[in-house]
Design an enzyme around this catalytic site. Structure first.
Site, PDB file in Angstrom:
ATOM      1  N   LYS A  25       0.836  -1.209   0.000  1.00 54.24           N
ATOM      2  CA  LYS A  25       0.000   0.000   0.000  1.00 54.24           C
ATOM      3  C   LYS A  25       0.866   1.252   0.000  1.00 54.24           C
ATOM      4  CE  LYS A  25      -2.970   0.625   3.557  1.00 54.24           C
ATOM      5  NZ  LYS A  25      -2.834   1.948   4.200  1.00 54.24           N
ATOM      6  N   ARG A  30       2.915   6.002  -3.380  1.00 54.21           N
ATOM      7  CA  ARG A  30       4.076   6.818  -3.776  1.00 54.21           C
ATOM      8  C   ARG A  30       4.369   6.685  -5.270  1.00 54.21           C
ATOM      9  NH1 ARG A  30       4.262   5.718   1.571  1.00 54.21           N
ATOM     10  NH2 ARG A  30       5.599   6.914   2.975  1.00 54.21           N
ATOM     11  N   ARG A 126      -8.964  12.453  11.645  1.00 56.37           N
ATOM     12  CA  ARG A 126      -7.543  12.197  11.905  1.00 56.37           C
ATOM     13  C   ARG A 126      -6.721  13.489  11.776  1.00 56.37           C
ATOM     14  NH1 ARG A 126      -5.731   7.020   8.678  1.00 56.37           N
ATOM     15  NH2 ARG A 126      -3.887   7.321   9.993  1.00 56.37           N
ATOM     16  N   GLN A 174       4.603   9.369   7.002  1.00 55.38           N
ATOM     17  CA  GLN A 174       3.702  10.203   6.203  1.00 55.38           C
ATOM     18  C   GLN A 174       4.127  11.664   6.293  1.00 55.38           C
ATOM     19  OE1 GLN A 174      -0.287   9.389   7.517  1.00 55.38           O
ATOM     20  NE2 GLN A 174      -0.243   7.290   6.734  1.00 55.38           N
ATOM     21  N   ASP A 322       1.663  -0.830  11.932  1.00 55.28           N
ATOM     22  CA  ASP A 322       0.398  -1.321  11.362  1.00 55.28           C
ATOM     23  C   ASP A 322       0.127  -2.784  11.723  1.00 55.28           C
ATOM     24  OD1 ASP A 322       0.013   1.157  10.245  1.00 55.28           O
ATOM     25  OD2 ASP A 322       0.764   0.594   8.273  1.00 55.28           O
TER      26      ASP A 322
HETATM   27  C1  S3P Z   1       2.475   4.981   6.180  1.00 51.06           C
HETATM   28  C2  S3P Z   1       3.003   5.382   7.375  1.00 51.06           C
HETATM   29  C3  S3P Z   1       2.438   4.990   8.666  1.00 51.06           C
HETATM   30  C4  S3P Z   1       1.486   3.816   8.538  1.00 51.06           C
HETATM   31  C5  S3P Z   1       0.550   3.977   7.391  1.00 51.06           C
HETATM   32  C6  S3P Z   1       1.310   4.072   6.088  1.00 51.06           C
HETATM   33  C7  S3P Z   1       3.098   5.452   4.927  1.00 51.06           C
HETATM   34  O1  S3P Z   1       1.713   6.079   9.188  1.00 51.06           O
HETATM   35  O2  S3P Z   1       0.773   3.643   9.741  1.00 51.06           O
HETATM   36  O3  S3P Z   1      -0.336   2.873   7.297  1.00 51.06           O
HETATM   37  O4  S3P Z   1       2.818   4.893   3.852  1.00 51.06           O
HETATM   38  O5  S3P Z   1       3.924   6.374   5.001  1.00 51.06           O
HETATM   39  P1  S3P Z   1       2.444   7.273  10.027  1.00 51.06           P
HETATM   40  O6  S3P Z   1       3.357   7.973   9.117  1.00 51.06           O
HETATM   41  O7  S3P Z   1       1.326   8.156  10.484  1.00 51.06           O
HETATM   42  O8  S3P Z   1       3.145   6.590  11.155  1.00 51.06           O
END
Ligand code: S3P
Length: 436
Positions: A25, A30, A126, A174, A322
């Site tokens: 995912k 990206r 969120r 993220q 996750d």
């Molecule tokens: C992700 C980063 C994580 C993860 C999310 C996917 C990403 O979140 O929990 O499912 O693809 O960068 P956070 O950056 O909020 O920790």
């Protein structure tokens, strides 16, 4: 498509078979974003055709990227705009995806037009301030217009941004990626410092797309030199280790199981679920491992005699954030007390995953103590089936279906549609591995 309510009972003969879990995912989001901005066409193979990643791909089509179907839905040709995107004609629907919204915010804030992103009820509650603040420091104009302060919908007046140095207050890939993507489009050097190592897909993809990016020896400092246009190059997305994790746990808690998962991503910033399960006594072996770009390999898991409790270490948390719901399920079947702390970020995921995991484990008869930043699970006692809500959270739904595969009676999860946000075909894999 997953049904709204899914019922399972004990998999008396164990789980057996070989499957290929869908594409990763994080990488799929990206690839869509970078490929849409890049020059030229690229073949994308094994893109995750889940609701989250399809929303991001559709958003990129709104910006002018071309998608030509291939021989299967997950394979297509992506033609970039060469950094000449068009203003989106409609508001951008991010559905359930925090990753989609936060990463796209970094890009949209840097483009010369107005845009608006919205999401479902979960996404609309969120926190978005975590990306608005650093992007505002670069000159971005983003307004959070949600009912809840600091939440989506996001209205963005795009424009040229300044480079920045940003110290991340939390270990979030993220947030890191939103700043780095904005930095890729800004003139000059943008750098971030993260308090702990987080998934590094953005950095690896920057290299793939020819974007100059440096990472310090300890992995905590990352810098990008902008402005630069990605150069599109074919890519195959590996299987998602976060989806594989459900079967790693199921085959470790259900006696007699043996499951092989093909082409699973084994990026070292994502593989702590394997480290922790092995520490708990899981029998996991990896074959056909490749290195370079995004490493991947085949994983075979066989049911061990008995899992034992463990303590998840602070530095492991971002690497398996996750997978904590399903690790908590494994802990309920392990002898002893498993400690998961320093994981307050779980409270701002698709659901408050501390509350939802603790509540559902208790509903199945497990002994759990809740903390503001995690939980302690006293495992080893038999669990009984229950009817539980998944709170519209895909990982809660799938984790507790795994628990139901070794619980007495029937286990029913409600609100399972959310599974389609990350794991299309989950129910088919569930039925084929359990034979029921
Ligand atoms: C992700 C980063 C994580 C993860 C999310 C996917 C990403 O979140 O929990 O499912 O693809 O960068 P956070 O950056 O909020 O920790």
């Amino acid at each position: 498509m997953s049904s709204d309510r899914i019922t399972v009972s004990r998999a008396a003969n164990g789980l057996h078979g070989t499957i290929t879990v869908p594409g990763d995912k994080s990488i799929s989001h990206r690839v869509a974003i970078l490929g849409a901005l890049g020059t030229g066409s690229m073949q994308v193979r094994n893109y995750l055709c889940s609701e989250d990643c399809l929303n991001t791909l559709r958003a990129m089509q709104q910006l002018g990227a071309g998608v030509t179907p291939g021989d299967a839905p997950q394979n297509f040709t992506l033609t970039g705009t060469g950094m000449q995107p068009t203003a989106p004609a409609h508001d951008i629907d991010c559905g359930n995806s925090g990753t989609g919204m936060r990463l796209m915010a970094g890009v949209l804030a840097s483009l010369p037009f107005r845009s608006r992103m919205f999401g479902d009820a979960s996404l609309s509650s969120r926190p978005m301030k975590r990306i608005i603040d650093p992007l505002a420091g670069m000159g971005a104009r983003i307004t959070a217009c949600g009912e809840k302060p600091g939440c989506a919908p996001l209205e963005i007046e795009g424009g040229t941004l300044r480079p920045t140095h940003y110290e991340l207050p939390m270990a979030s890939a993220q947030v890191k990626s939103a700043v780095l993507l904005a930095g890729m489009l800004a003139g000059g050097r943008t750098s971030v410092h993260q308090p702990a190592i987080t998934r590094d897909h953005t950095e690896r993809l920057f290299e793939h797309f020819g974007i100059p990016c440096t990472v310090s020896a300890d992995g905590l400092d990352i810098a990008v030199e902008g402005p630069v246009i990605p150069t599109n190059k074919d890519i195959t997305v590996p299987g998602d280790i976060s989806s594989a994790a459900f079967w790693l746990v199921a085959a470790s808690i259900v006696p007699g199981s043996e499951v092989t998962l093909l082409n699973v991503g084994l990026n070292p910033t994502r593989d702590a679920v394997i480290t922790v399960l092995r520490r708990m006594g899981a029998d996991i072996s990896i074959t056909n491992r490749t290195e370079g770009g995004e490493p991947y390999g085949d994983i075979t898991v066989r049911a061990p005699q008995q899992l034992v409790a463990t303590e998840v270490l602070r530095h492991e948390i971002p690497n398996l954030i996750d997978e904590i719901p399903v690790l908590a399920v494994a802990a309920a079947f392990a002898q002893g007390t498993t400690r998961i702390r320093n994981a307050g970020e779980l409270r701002v995921k698709e659901s408050d995953r501390i509350t939802t995991v603790v509540g559902n484990l208790r509903a199945m008869g497990a002994e759990v103590e809740e903390f503001p930043d995690g939980m302690e699970i006293r495992g080893g006692a038999p669990l009984h089936g229950a009817t539980m809500d998944s709170y519209g959270d895909h990982r809660i739904a799938m984790s507790f279906l795994m628990a139901g595969l070794n619980a007495g009676g029937e286990t029913t999860l409600l609100n399972c549609h959310s599974i389609n946000t990350s794991y299309p075909g989950f129910e088919h894999h569930l039925r084929s591995l359990t034979g029921c």
